[in-house]
Design an enzyme around this catalytic site. Structure first.
Site, PDB file in Angstrom:
ATOM      1  N   ARG A 386       0.820  -1.211   0.000  1.00  0.00           N
ATOM      2  CA  ARG A 386       0.000   0.000   0.000  1.00  0.00           C
ATOM      3  C   ARG A 386       0.854   1.261   0.000  1.00  0.00           C
ATOM      4  NH1 ARG A 386      -6.033   0.158   2.037  1.00  0.00           N
ATOM      5  NH2 ARG A 386      -6.601   2.073   1.021  1.00  0.00           N
ATOM      6  N   CYS A 387       1.849   1.277  -0.871  1.00  0.00           N
ATOM      7  CA  CYS A 387       2.627   2.500  -1.004  1.00  0.00           C
ATOM      8  C   CYS A 387       3.324   2.492  -2.347  1.00  0.00           C
ATOM      9  CB  CYS A 387       3.635   2.661   0.120  1.00  0.00           C
ATOM     10  SG  CYS A 387       5.186   1.822  -0.105  1.00  0.00           S
TER      11      CYS A 387
END
Lengths: 808, 176
Positions: A386-387
């Protein structure tokens, strides 16, 4: 013609950008009619599963499949020896390294794929796995990257030449056989000089622990080789279906036009589903060998123990400042543990991703970063959970360094941030480590956040709490967590971003139907982000047809235009831009058609919401719906029939979303249990397409941040045994542990994006992790705490309290 | 492999009869044998709740129950909770309040929530969070799931209170 509805009503009817349109995906999901890869069923389909290594480091002396092949229902057992003649016993990773598909003489981590058993169903495959006999000779295990760089034990035989000297890796020379790369950014000597002569220098070492994206749906695929027409169809949990098609073609030799990759509904990705896994290759080979479709689906243990871990960064920082707190320099060194293979999924030129965004939101004139990648006997990976390519690590690093510096200066951490922010008028801002930030207004966001939470009031309350604690009136401490993050998303410009040589552009193709509805296809793929809803909104505003009349399709490489997929918050910045640009091409042609129908010159009509009007005569117009019909039924001189457009968008720069987060936490010193009293999240993602979906993304990203900061980890013992292989040990927060979040926003549009949007899916995770961590650490600041490593689970928090003498 | 057992059970009102090994899990029966693919597999250790179904009136993680244990049982899955023409209020509420993203947990989540509202028609936020703690969502952060369940409860209570006076209040069972 007379209008029966107002202009505002016409805008509302489109359900375009800026409205909280309800999601079109939800009808099927709420009724159990989603179509995920494990729902794909084909006639005669077989099921494949892996024999996995119980050892973290061992030589394989023999594999005996005879007994397994006697098991009822078992059809085949594949080993590296079967794949070698096809050149498929190893495969490329997305990081320039290569990875064993099936153990080629040895295993490098516990759970590594050793043999692939193909059977009629899952139960028969499990029986077959039990019956495969593998002889292992155990080898010394290395789980510590620092030890690995000193060890005589060479983990990978392909990293040394015949004289035992380390060979060059994909990113330059190795300084040890277990060393993968050194990657540098910024200026070393000037930074060292600034640090040596600084008035104040704060130093800290921090470990960003290993964790895992752990989507609720594990990874899997169905491979179906049709020997009659020579076509391979591959369904799977692919965040980048087009890239998977190209990779499959390159490594299998099957021509790309004979491969169709389909990403059906995906049950969350979070970075876990970007790379290529041995299961995909084995399923394809097994389908070719057996002539039948073959399904492979991980169980949760397979998922946590073998596919795509994240983080595992050992970071050492030095930050210098004047006595007044003006930052003058930043130095960062990272030792990156990649496990047995470097299987991260970063753009080729960035083996440590965008770690060089680690100067954060601050005007730091001089900086230097070096990252050393290292092999160990742990699962391979290093993906972006999630980045956008290690931004999470970078933001955690700088937001901790700011806090550490604030302690050294005996200064308020909010004020220290404020005096060092890049100022609004400095944008576009060229950072010391190379990036050009497109836009930002940090002071406005920060002031709004601090005012909303009554920051001064909170600090006063905290001071009182410390007094009460010292006086024995309470056993609870109060922590105020701050973070201000700048992300770098939307990879990215083809000039500096590619994966395996594929430029990271993205695409959209639109077809307008005669009756005024449309289909648009994109090179991305939703995994819960709601693309079918939001991309239709972009188009609705661009072309003036209602979002409800626009179908969005993604994920089928036979029909969708080529694109690099969905991860690193790149869908809106790149494919969203392509969508707007394709929409504008539609509009340009539609304008010519409208002018013809209105019998005026092209330049005498202008677009207004859902129609073209004659300038100065608004009662004379043709709606987009009317133009669509005309495109198919009128012979217009000089204009081809039909109304279609395609756009491949190569962004000129990344986008730089930012945000200001504040977390207020009470910590029970005797149990180590944190109670999140308040969490305020202000996000600036530029132009907001669907506020409801943005808020949902923020809630979800913050919850994944809470998980990582407060307990979630992949841990190993000294033997290389993974201790966190099930959801019993691997922390996923439930509704019981998660607070309600307050969301807020400012809007600073991206100057180079066609609609000014920047992407938001990953911001809350990137900004959330340091915010939760800072809250825990801040609670103990008054008692001498400078830094403790995550995850801050109850035991570790209790231990911090204990070490500070708070239980005495 | 061992001897197969004759099993009869009812799923979403339809009688089913088949032979299965004792080791066959109920989720496998539903998904592979009966083609009921709404319930999903997320963990196989009964932590995540993606496979939640109702068995004889109780919420059950069907990944850790054998089909033989469901002999004679009445089972409801997401497919039996509403129809396209007549959605359950929870299905409407999850759409209305953005209570889902990737959708993978949603069938189990709604199936569990439906049972929760039967057990406790007017739960507090705390009771919802406690009663739903056996169902994991990786996307939403639960805030909108809680909101959806509250909205569905309000909707169901308002349509019920017009016909019946008292709304029974039972203790919520903790989901494990």
């Amino acid at each position: 013609m007379k209008d029966e509805i107002t202009r505002d009503e016409r805008i509302d009817n489109l359900k375009g950008m800026g409205c909280s349109r309800k999601r079109v995906e939800d009808a099927r999901f709420t009724q159990g009619k989603g179509n995920y890869v494990d729902d794909v069923k084909l006639d005669g389909m077989l099921f494949g599963d892996f024999v996995r290594s119980p050892y973290a480091h061992a030589r394989i002396t023999n594999i005996d499949s005879a007994a397994a092949l006697e098991v009822p229902g078992v059809l085949a057992v594949l080993t590296a020896k079967d794949l070698e003649p096809l050149g498929l016993h190893w495969m490329p990773t997305l990081a320039g390294d290569k990875q064993m598909v099936l153990a080629d003489g040895k295993v490098l981590f516990q759970g590594q794929e050793v043999a692939f058993v193909v059977a009629e169903d899952r139960y028969a495959a499990a029986d077959g796995i039990e019956a495969v006999e593998v002889d292992y000779e155990e080898l010394p295990v290395i789980v510590d990257p620092f030890e690995s760089l000193k060890s005589d034990v060479i983990l990978r035989e392909d990293t040394v030449d015949e004289n035992g000297r380390p060979t060059d890796g994909a990113h330059g020379p190795r300084n040890h056989p277990n060393h993968i790369f050194t990657w540098e950014a910024g200026d070393k000597a000037p930074t060292e000089e600034v640090l040596a002569n600084a008035e104040i220098v704060a130093e800290e070492s921090m470990y960003y622990h290993r964790t895992h994206p752990c989507p609720l749906e594990t990874c899997g695929c169905v491979a179906s080789m049709d020997k009659v027409n020579g076509k391979l169809t591959l369904w799977g949990t692919f965040q980048a279906p087009h890239a998977i098609r190209t990779i499959v073609s390159l490594i299998s030799g099957i021509e790309e036009h004979n491969i169709r990759v389909i990403s059906p509904d995906i049950g969350g990705g979070f970075g876990n589903k970007v790379g290529a896994y041995p299961g995909y290759v084995c399923s394809v080979v097994a389908s070719i060998v057996t002539g039948k479709p073959v399904k492979w689906i991980e169980d949760r243990m397979d998922n946590l123990m073998t596919t795509a871990f994240a983080r595992d960064y050992w970071m050492k920082g030095k930050i210098s400042a004047t006595k007044e707190g003006k930052i003058t320099g930043l130095h960062c060194h990272v030792t990156a543990d990649h496990g047995g293979f470097d299987a991260c999924a970063d753009p080729t030129k960035f083996p440590a991703g965008f770690m060089n965004i680690c100067t954060g939101s601050y005007d730091i004139p001089t900086a230097y970063l070096a990252v050393d990648g290292v092999y160990t006997n742990k699962a391979p990976g290093g993906v972006s959970y999630r980045c956008s390519f290690r931004v999470t690590e970078a933001v955690y690093f700088i937001e901790r360094m700011i806090e550490v510096l604030a302690i050294k200066l005996n200064m308020d951490a909010a004020e220290l941030r404020r005096i060092n922010f890049i100022k609004k008028e400095q944008f576009p801002y060229k950072a010391a480590l190379g990036w050009e930030y497109d836009s930002g207004d940090y002071h406005t966001a920060w002031d709004k956040a601090l005012k909303t939470v009554d920051y001064e009031g909170l600090r006063a309350e905290q001071a009182q709490r410390v007094e009460d604690f010292k006086a024995g009136k309470t056993r609870k401490l109060m922590g105020i967590g701050l973070s201000f993050f700048t992300e770098i998303v939307g990879a990215g410009p083809v000039k500096n971003c590619d994966i395996l040589g594929l430029g990271m552009f993205d695409s959209c193709e639109i077809r307008i139907h005669p009756t005024g509805s449309a289909i648009a296809r994109l090179g991305t793929i939703s995994q819960g982000q709601g693309h079918a809803t939001t991309f239709a909104q972009i188009l609705a505003s661009e072309i003036g047809l209602p979002a409800d009349s626009i179908t969005i399709e993604e994920g089928d490489t036979d029909t969708a235009p080529y694109g690099l997929g969905t991860y690193g918050s790149r869908s809106t910045p790149v494919a969203g831009a392509a969508t707007a640009m394709a929409g504008r091409k539609i509009r340009a042609k539609a304008q010519m058609i409208a002018a013809y129908l209105l019998e005026v010159h092209d330049n005498d009509v202008e677009f207004d919401v859902d129609r073209f009007v004659v300038k100065g005569a608004p009662e004379r117009f043709k709606t987009m719906k009317e133009v669509a019909f005309a495109a198919y039924n009128q012979a217009i001189p000089g204009i081809e029939p039909g109304l279609e457009a395609v756009s491949y968008y190569d962004p000129p720069n990344m986008t730089y979303p930012f945000g200001a987060y504040v977390c207020v936490m009470d910590i029970d010193v005797d149990t180590g249990v944190p109670d999140i009293r308040r969490f305020y999240a202000l996000d600036d993602c530029g132009t907001r397409i669907n506020p409801m979906i943005i808020e949902g993304q923020v809630h979800g990203g913050l919850t994944e941040a809470l998980a990582v900061a407060l307990g979630q980890e992949i841990a190993y013992d000294d033997m290389g045994n993974c201790k966190t292989g099930t959801l019993m040990d691997f922390f996923l927060p439930t509704a019981w542990e998660v607070p309600n979040y307050e969301t807020d926003y400012t809007v600073t549009p991206s100057p180079h994006h066609p609609i000014g949007a920047k992407g938001v899916g990953e911001s809350p995770h990137v900004g959330g992790v340091p915010c939760f961590s800072n809250a825990v650490q801040d609670a103990f600041r008054a008692f001498g705490n400078t830094h403790t490593n995550m995850p801050h689970d109850h035991w570790r928090i209790w231990k911090t309290a204990n070490e500070l003498g708070l239980h005495d | 492999m061992s001897k197969k057992t004759h099993i009869t059970l009812k799923v979403n009102g339809k009688s089913e009869e088949f032979l299965a090994e004792p080791r066959e899990l109920l989720i496998y029966t539903l998904r592979e044998r009966l083609n009921i693919t709404g319930p999903h597999i997320g963990c196989e250790t009964s932590h995540c709740g993606a496979c939640t179904v109702t068995v004889d009136g109780k919420s059950v993680k069907s990944c850790t129950m054998f089909a033989v244990q469901a002999e004679g049982a009445e089972i409801t899955t997401i497919e039996g909770i509403g129809t396209p023409d007549s959605l359950h209020p929870l299905q409407e509420a999850f759409k209305e309040h953005h209570g889902l993203q990737c959708g993978y947990c949603t069938p189990g989540m709604i199936t569990r929530a439906a049972k929760l509202l039967e057990e406790n028609p007017a739960p507090s936020e705390e009771e919802i969070r406690f009663g739903m703690a056996g169902n994991i969502c990786r996307c939403t952060g639960y805030q909108n799931i809680v909101k959806s369940i509250q909205a569905a409860a309000a909707e169901m209570n308002s349509s019920q209170s017009s016909s019946s006076e008292a709304v029974g209040h039972k203790t919520t069972e903790a989901a494990e």
